[in-house]
Design an enzyme around this catalytic site. Sequence first.
Site, short mmCIF file in Angstrom:
data_model
loop_
_atom_site.label_atom_id
_atom_site.label_comp_id
_atom_site.label_asym_id
_atom_site.label_seq_id
_atom_site.Cartn_x
_atom_site.Cartn_y
_atom_site.Cartn_z
N LYS A 52 -11.30 94.74 86.91
CA LYS A 52 -12.33 94.44 85.90
C LYS A 52 -13.07 93.15 86.27
O LYS A 52 -14.29 93.07 86.16
CB LYS A 52 -11.68 94.32 84.51
CG LYS A 52 -11.21 95.67 83.96
CD LYS A 52 -10.36 95.56 82.70
CE LYS A 52 -9.82 96.93 82.28
NZ LYS A 52 -8.93 96.89 81.11
N GLN A 96 -5.40 92.97 77.23
CA GLN A 96 -4.87 94.06 78.05
C GLN A 96 -3.58 94.59 77.42
O GLN A 96 -2.69 93.81 77.06
CB GLN A 96 -4.63 93.56 79.49
CG GLN A 96 -4.26 94.66 80.48
CD GLN A 96 -5.36 95.68 80.71
OE1 GLN A 96 -6.55 95.38 80.61
NE2 GLN A 96 -4.98 96.91 81.01
N ASP A 119 -13.49 96.67 73.91
CA ASP A 119 -12.58 97.81 74.15
C ASP A 119 -12.73 98.87 73.06
O ASP A 119 -12.24 99.99 73.21
CB ASP A 119 -11.12 97.32 74.14
CG ASP A 119 -10.52 97.23 75.54
OD1 ASP A 119 -10.98 97.96 76.43
OD2 ASP A 119 -9.59 96.43 75.72
N1 GUN Z 1 -4.33 99.40 79.00
C1 GUN Z 1 -4.61 100.61 79.53
N2 GUN Z 1 -5.92 100.90 79.39
C2 GUN Z 1 -6.48 99.86 78.77
C3 GUN Z 1 -7.81 99.57 78.33
O1 GUN Z 1 -8.75 100.34 78.51
N3 GUN Z 1 -7.99 98.37 77.72
C4 GUN Z 1 -6.97 97.50 77.50
N4 GUN Z 1 -7.24 96.36 76.87
N5 GUN Z 1 -5.72 97.75 77.87
C5 GUN Z 1 -5.49 98.92 78.50
#
Ligand code: GUN
Length: 288
Positions: A52, A96, A119
């Site tokens: 990311k 996350q 998100d």
């Molecule tokens: N863990 C697995 N996929 C994601 C996601 O798209 N966002 C976040 N914050 N955590 C994750």
Amino acid sequence: MILLDGKKISDEIKSEIKVSVEKLIRKKERPPHLAAILVGDDGASLTYIASKIRSCDQVGFKSSLFRYNSDISENDLIKKIEDLNINREIDGFIVQLPLPKHINEQKVLLSIDPRKDVDGFHPTNFGKMALGLKSFIPATPYGIMKLIEKYDIETEGKSCLVVGRSNIVGRPMSILMSLRGRYGNSTVTLAHSKSKNLAELTKKADIIIMALGIPEFLKYDMIKKDSTIIDVGITRVEDKSKRRGYVIKGDVDFDSVSKKAKFLTPVPGGVGPMTIAMLLQNTLDARL
Ligand code: GUN
């Protein structure tokens, strides 16, 4: 079979985002700024976060990573989130997942300002999405909808089976596919770990979205001819011949399913890169 090339489409989306950032810079405005909170040192989470951040650099976003030990208290974590909520230099942020067991995930997500919740996990955004209102859509379902749109896959009146009911992927996906719209209007079934006779359901589906987490689960004899198969699985399977010690496997047995499906996403290079592109899109939207 037509490969749904998430790598290519995500590169196109990122190029468009980069152009928008360049316009901001020309107007002497600051670029979008995405922050991420990472608790603990889960290997997969570290990989996703690194990816990311790299993508932020590619499109000209500023990014910040806030890392905490896995023994951080729920209260301290929420205090950090409240700091980010009022930080005027940060447009959007993510926490996350998964979080350590002693932290209540829902409580943490509720503390995020919905305007910075890129998100789309806060109930305000989730609720708006379910009503078909403008909101931040969770990046993975958003990326899948984009792929369906870019390849102009027919969804109206089609039977769509979503396998997996997570808050991040399966449930929002089931909602988006049933909403009114050019790419929606499907008849959706949401299957999960308690569903019986999964193969009976998969055989009848025109569109299958696999978010189960069982490597190569979906096989040739379980699908309908000319169906659309979207693979959200990303399981690390031990492979000592690889330098990393593992390979990434999807939920779909690609080799056999590719002989029968009409549209199919590869793993890697399908849904994964789309997820990151849509997180960037949400962050740009939070900035504008
Ligand atoms: N863990 C697995 N996929 C994601 C996601 O798209 N966002 C976040 N914050 N955590 C994750």
